[in-house]
Design an enzyme around this catalytic site. Structure first.
Site, PDB file in Angstrom:
ATOM      1  N   ARG A   1       0.862  -1.181   0.000  1.00 47.74           N
ATOM      2  CA  ARG A   1       0.000   0.000   0.000  1.00 47.74           C
ATOM      3  C   ARG A   1       0.903   1.237   0.000  1.00 47.74           C
ATOM      4  O   ARG A   1       2.059   1.160   0.409  1.00 47.74           O
ATOM      5  CB  ARG A   1      -0.901   0.011   1.228  1.00 47.74           C
ATOM      6  CG  ARG A   1      -1.789  -1.221   1.390  1.00 47.74           C
ATOM      7  CD  ARG A   1      -2.559  -1.171   2.714  1.00 47.74           C
ATOM      8  NE  ARG A   1      -3.441  -2.313   2.878  1.00 47.74           N
ATOM      9  CZ  ARG A   1      -3.115  -3.451   3.488  1.00 47.74           C
ATOM     10  NH1 ARG A   1      -1.893  -3.591   4.000  1.00 47.74           N
ATOM     11  NH2 ARG A   1      -3.980  -4.447   3.591  1.00 47.74           N
TER      12      ARG A   1
ATOM     13  N   LYS B   1      -2.168  -3.238   8.046  1.00 42.74           N
ATOM     14  CA  LYS B   1      -3.352  -2.857   8.810  1.00 42.74           C
ATOM     15  C   LYS B   1      -3.480  -3.706  10.071  1.00 42.74           C
ATOM     16  O   LYS B   1      -3.208  -4.902  10.062  1.00 42.74           O
ATOM     17  CB  LYS B   1      -4.608  -3.016   7.948  1.00 42.74           C
ATOM     18  CG  LYS B   1      -4.729  -1.982   6.829  1.00 42.74           C
ATOM     19  CD  LYS B   1      -6.051  -2.133   6.101  1.00 42.74           C
ATOM     20  CE  LYS B   1      -6.226  -1.039   5.056  1.00 42.74           C
ATOM     21  NZ  LYS B   1      -7.521  -1.171   4.335  1.00 42.74           N
TER      22      LYS B   1
ATOM     23  N   HIS C   1      -2.955   2.582  -5.991  1.00 42.65           N
ATOM     24  CA  HIS C   1      -3.481   1.351  -5.397  1.00 42.65           C
ATOM     25  C   HIS C   1      -3.764   0.296  -6.464  1.00 42.65           C
ATOM     26  O   HIS C   1      -3.738  -0.906  -6.179  1.00 42.65           O
ATOM     27  CB  HIS C   1      -4.738   1.646  -4.589  1.00 42.65           C
ATOM     28  CG  HIS C   1      -5.074   0.571  -3.591  1.00 42.65           C
ATOM     29  ND1 HIS C   1      -4.274   0.305  -2.497  1.00 42.65           N
ATOM     30  CD2 HIS C   1      -6.098  -0.323  -3.536  1.00 42.65           C
ATOM     31  CE1 HIS C   1      -4.805  -0.700  -1.798  1.00 42.65           C
ATOM     32  NE2 HIS C   1      -5.900  -1.095  -2.422  1.00 42.65           N
TER      33      HIS C   1
ATOM     34  N   TYR D   1      -9.720 -11.529  -6.413  1.00 50.47           N
ATOM     35  CA  TYR D   1      -8.844 -11.495  -7.587  1.00 50.47           C
ATOM     36  C   TYR D   1      -9.089 -12.684  -8.521  1.00 50.47           C
ATOM     37  O   TYR D   1      -8.773 -12.612  -9.704  1.00 50.47           O
ATOM     38  CB  TYR D   1      -7.380 -11.453  -7.156  1.00 50.47           C
ATOM     39  CG  TYR D   1      -7.032 -10.161  -6.453  1.00 50.47           C
ATOM     40  CD1 TYR D   1      -6.942  -8.964  -7.155  1.00 50.47           C
ATOM     41  CD2 TYR D   1      -6.839 -10.118  -5.076  1.00 50.47           C
ATOM     42  CE1 TYR D   1      -6.663  -7.773  -6.518  1.00 50.47           C
ATOM     43  CE2 TYR D   1      -6.548  -8.931  -4.425  1.00 50.47           C
ATOM     44  CZ  TYR D   1      -6.464  -7.762  -5.149  1.00 50.47           C
ATOM     45  OH  TYR D   1      -6.187  -6.576  -4.510  1.00 50.47           O
TER      46      TYR D   1
END
Length: 315
Positions: free
Chosen positions: A168, A193, A261, A296
């Site tokens: 990120r 995160k 991103h 994905y």
């Protein structure tokens, strides 16, 4: 929401104190990102504001134990009438549920009504990765646009990290100079995160891009300083990276979806298309749940069907 923020008088002091305890729990025990805590706090503030209007007085802590399913549905309807979409409404109720679960532990609220109400159905949006050729051009110094060679090299190095390692922007910009990869077999220890750590291998091309940037950078701060610096030698702002991508996107004729991103999405999608293991990709991306990574597979299926439709003589 802090007691000092209470000019709207939507909650009594006992409830405000409980909300503060919940915020500290999110930040220090669950170690959620500051932006997530603030987003959840806004969700709760919206709900309490509605509830205060619904009750005709500021909400007390005890009122949360008396909430009914009809109250929650009325809140959802009010958000819909205000123009909020399904995704916004679903995310908004998540913060309120978090607070109620926290208070349920000491018996000052009940989560049963919230569990009985399903958030509005929402269409799952798929990531929009770049084609491999476009991603390769974005991370090529030959296509950099900045007049300052070191800034061009800096942007290329950042884009190389996003596409080559699946980072990120926040993760790339949080790297210290001492953490810069130095050889072709190096790896990065990334804290993502929720404080979740992961080890990410670094491609030789990424290492070379970072080395080029460091060689050209006019600043030489200490090892604990940020790896990527702004034009004045201070910590680089993510908005600068986003603007650089927008400028490059325009020059290369890429769509609006070609964001920094999107390079992370491209990393995952291209790995999967070339036989990458879904569980391994989950680890590389730092996803807590495999279901987050599974999106994905839908992207890859869509591309496969598009190729079939375009190439098969009977399609």
């Amino acid at each position: 929401m802090k007691p000092a923020d209470a000019p709207l008088v939507i909650a009594r002091p006992d409830l405000l104190k409980a909300v503060e305890r919940w915020r500290r729990h999110l930040a220090h025990e669950r170690r959620l990102a500051a932006k997530t805590v603030e987003a959840y706090s806004r969700d709760v503030e919206q709900f309490l504001s509605f509830l205060a209007g619904h009750l005709g007085e500021p909400v007390r802590l005890g009122d949360l134990a008396d909430i009914r399913v009809t109250d929650i549905r009325a809140f959802l309807a009010s958000r819909r009438n205000a123009g909020a979409g399904s995704r916004t409404i679903a995310r908004g109720i998540a913060g309120v549920r978090s607070l109620v679960r926290f208070l349920e532990r000491d018996g000052t609220a009940t989560g049963a009504p919230f569990r009985a109400v399903r958030p509005p159905a929402q269409k799952r949006s798929l990531p929009r990765p770049l084609p491999p050729e476009a991603a390769s051009r974005v991370v090529s110094l030959d296509d950099a646009l900045d007049e300052e060679p070191w800034i061009a090299a800096r942007n290329t190095a950042i884009f190389a990290l996003l596409y080559g390692c699946g980072l990120r922007i926040s993760e790339a910009l949080s790297l210290k100079r001492s953490e810069a990869p130095r050889d072709a077999h190096d790896a990065l220890r990334i804290t993502g995160k929720g404080g979740k750590e992961r080890i990410v291998p670094v491609l030789p091309a990424v290492t070379a891009a970072i080395a080029q940037y460091l060689n050209l950078c006019p600043y030489a701060p200490g090892s604990d300083s940020p790896l990527f610096l702004g034009a004045r030698g201070d910590r680089l702002n993510p908005r600068i990276v986003q603007r650089a991508m927008a400028k490059l996107r325009s020059a290369l004729g890429l769509p609006e979806t070609a964001t920094p991103h999107a390079l992370r999405h491209s990393f995952a999608t291209h790995l999967l298309a070339n036989g990458g293991d879904l569980r391994g990709i989950q680890e590389l991306l730092g996803h807590a749940s495999l279901s987050t990574t599974q999106v994905y597979t839908e992207v890859d299926t869509d591309r496969l069907m598009a190729a079939f439709d375009a190439a098969h003589p009977r399609a």
